[in-house]
Design a protein around this motif. Structure first.
Motif, PDB file in Angstrom:
ATOM      1  N   GLY A  92     -20.107  66.139  29.892  1.00  0.00           N
ATOM      2  CA  GLY A  92     -20.617  65.686  31.174  1.00  0.00           C
ATOM      3  C   GLY A  92     -20.578  66.742  32.264  1.00  0.00           C
ATOM      4  N   LYS A  93     -20.198  67.962  31.919  1.00  0.00           N
ATOM      5  CA  LYS A  93     -20.100  69.019  32.927  1.00  0.00           C
ATOM      6  C   LYS A  93     -21.271  70.001  32.876  1.00  0.00           C
ATOM      7  N   ASP A  94     -22.067  69.940  31.831  1.00  0.00           N
ATOM      8  CA  ASP A  94     -23.184  70.885  31.718  1.00  0.00           C
ATOM      9  C   ASP A  94     -24.169  70.762  32.878  1.00  0.00           C
ATOM     10  N   GLU A  95     -24.347  69.550  33.384  1.00  0.00           N
ATOM     11  CA  GLU A  95     -25.314  69.334  34.459  1.00  0.00           C
ATOM     12  C   GLU A  95     -24.906  70.060  35.742  1.00  0.00           C
ATOM     13  N   LYS A  96     -23.604  70.287  35.939  1.00  0.00           N
ATOM     14  CA  LYS A  96     -23.121  70.976  37.134  1.00  0.00           C
ATOM     15  C   LYS A  96     -23.132  72.491  36.989  1.00  0.00           C
ATOM     16  N   ALA A  97     -23.198  72.981  35.782  1.00  0.00           N
ATOM     17  CA  ALA A  97     -22.999  74.401  35.501  1.00  0.00           C
ATOM     18  C   ALA A  97     -24.279  75.224  35.619  1.00  0.00           C
ATOM     19  N   LEU A  98     -24.069  76.510  35.848  1.00  0.00           N
ATOM     20  CA  LEU A  98     -25.111  77.497  35.593  1.00  0.00           C
ATOM     21  C   LEU A  98     -24.868  77.969  34.167  1.00  0.00           C
ATOM     22  N   HIS A  99     -25.937  78.202  33.434  1.00  0.00           N
ATOM     23  CA  HIS A  99     -25.836  78.573  32.028  1.00  0.00           C
ATOM     24  C   HIS A  99     -26.308  80.012  31.848  1.00  0.00           C
ATOM     25  N   LEU A 100     -25.410  80.844  31.363  1.00  0.00           N
ATOM     26  CA  LEU A 100     -25.696  82.251  31.115  1.00  0.00           C
ATOM     27  C   LEU A 100     -26.029  82.399  29.636  1.00  0.00           C
ATOM     28  N   LEU A 101     -27.253  82.808  29.368  1.00  0.00           N
ATOM     29  CA  LEU A 101     -27.748  82.900  27.996  1.00  0.00           C
ATOM     30  C   LEU A 101     -28.082  84.355  27.664  1.00  0.00           C
ATOM     31  N   GLY A 102     -27.554  84.835  26.550  1.00  0.00           N
ATOM     32  CA  GLY A 102     -27.866  86.172  26.062  1.00  0.00           C
ATOM     33  C   GLY A 102     -28.663  86.058  24.775  1.00  0.00           C
ATOM     34  N   GLU A 103     -29.883  86.568  24.789  1.00  0.00           N
ATOM     35  CA  GLU A 103     -30.774  86.446  23.630  1.00  0.00           C
ATOM     36  C   GLU A 103     -31.183  87.807  23.095  1.00  0.00           C
ATOM     37  N   ILE A 104     -31.246  87.877  21.787  1.00  0.00           N
ATOM     38  CA  ILE A 104     -31.810  89.039  21.100  1.00  0.00           C
ATOM     39  C   ILE A 104     -32.963  88.508  20.262  1.00  0.00           C
ATOM     40  N   ASP A 105     -34.139  89.084  20.438  1.00  0.00           N
ATOM     41  CA  ASP A 105     -35.339  88.612  19.738  1.00  0.00           C
ATOM     42  C   ASP A 105     -35.518  87.103  19.909  1.00  0.00           C
ATOM     43  N   GLN A 106     -35.286  86.621  21.129  1.00  0.00           N
ATOM     44  CA  GLN A 106     -35.458  85.216  21.513  1.00  0.00           C
ATOM     45  C   GLN A 106     -34.534  84.258  20.768  1.00  0.00           C
ATOM     46  N   LYS A 107     -33.416  84.787  20.244  1.00  0.00           N
ATOM     47  CA  LYS A 107     -32.416  83.955  19.591  1.00  0.00           C
ATOM     48  C   LYS A 107     -31.111  84.067  20.381  1.00  0.00           C
ATOM     49  N   LEU A 108     -30.501  82.920  20.681  1.00  0.00           N
ATOM     50  CA  LEU A 108     -29.273  82.892  21.466  1.00  0.00           C
ATOM     51  C   LEU A 108     -28.110  83.478  20.665  1.00  0.00           C
ATOM     52  N   VAL A 109     -27.471  84.503  21.220  1.00  0.00           N
ATOM     53  CA  VAL A 109     -26.335  85.139  20.541  1.00  0.00           C
ATOM     54  C   VAL A 109     -25.077  85.161  21.407  1.00  0.00           C
ATOM     55  N   ALA A 110     -25.223  84.890  22.711  1.00  0.00           N
ATOM     56  CA  ALA A 110     -24.072  84.887  23.612  1.00  0.00           C
ATOM     57  C   ALA A 110     -24.326  83.858  24.705  1.00  0.00           C
ATOM     58  N   TYR A 111     -23.236  83.243  25.181  1.00  0.00           N
ATOM     59  CA  TYR A 111     -23.405  82.146  26.123  1.00  0.00           C
ATOM     60  C   TYR A 111     -22.117  81.928  26.913  1.00  0.00           C
ATOM     61  N   ALA A 112     -22.262  81.490  28.143  1.00  0.00           N
ATOM     62  CA  ALA A 112     -21.134  81.003  28.945  1.00  0.00           C
ATOM     63  C   ALA A 112     -21.685  80.045  29.983  1.00  0.00           C
ATOM     64  N   ARG A 113     -20.833  79.140  30.432  1.00  0.00           N
ATOM     65  CA  ARG A 113     -21.245  78.296  31.553  1.00  0.00           C
ATOM     66  C   ARG A 113     -20.347  78.611  32.743  1.00  0.00           C
ATOM     67  N   ILE A 114     -20.944  78.504  33.916  1.00  0.00           N
ATOM     68  CA  ILE A 114     -20.324  78.975  35.145  1.00  0.00           C
ATOM     69  C   ILE A 114     -20.328  77.839  36.165  1.00  0.00           C
ATOM     70  N   PHE A 115     -19.187  77.667  36.828  1.00  0.00           N
ATOM     71  CA  PHE A 115     -19.044  76.582  37.799  1.00  0.00           C
ATOM     72  C   PHE A 115     -18.670  77.110  39.176  1.00  0.00           C
TER      73      PHE A 115
END
Length: 150
Positions: free
Chosen positions: A44-67
């Motif tokens: 239930g916290k994803d809606e509040k977060a900023l989502h940091l997405l790291g992609e290589i060749d349009q595939k997600l390889v790294a991620y964090a959420r920021i509040f």
């Protein structure tokens, strides 16, 4: 030649269906399956977060959420820090954390950050200026510590 990573940051409502699916799949792959930990990732916290997405060749390889402050901790925070197992040899964790710290400074005008860190990653987070501020505690049966960056 090193693969080029593309970083993007988005609020929840701007995530595409594919980005959301990839994010949840990666979190499940690492935090539930790899770490053999049954827990409620969709909290239930994803809606509040900023989502940091790291992609290589349009595939997600790294991620964090920021509040922002008071959305998770009293101070701004970073969570669900993750690098796909098959991409860990690229050493993206440090780049991911640097981007997350910079995003907090840019989007929230904050420099004070609190995290709940898995204990085995203490030295990794210390290398980014975080200091241990609690005793060890269990979160989903995994040893954690609170860490702060002032």
């Amino acid at each position: 030649m090193k693969d080029t990573i593309n970083w993007k940051i988005k609020p929840f409502k701007e995530l595409s269906i594919q980005e959301l699916y990839s994010m949840l799949q990666l979190r499940s792959e690492v935090f539930v399956v790899e770490q053999n930990c049954i827990y409620q990732d969709i909290d239930g916290k994803d809606e509040k977060a900023l989502h940091l997405l790291g992609e290589i060749d349009q595939k997600l390889v790294a991620y964090a959420r920021i509040f922002k402050p008071n959305d998770y901790f009293e101070k701004a925070s970073i969570g669900r820090v993750i690098v796909k197992q098959s991409s860990r040899e690229l050493k993206l964790g440090h780049e991911l954390m640097q981007n997350a710290i910079e995003a907090i400074e840019k989007h929230f005008n904050e420099t004070k950050i609190t995290i709940s860190a898995q204990l085995y990653l203490q030295k990794f987070y210390e290398s980014h200026g975080f200091l241990k501020t609690s005793d060890v505690y269990l979160e989903d049966d995994i040893e954690h510590i609170e860490m702060k960056r002032e």
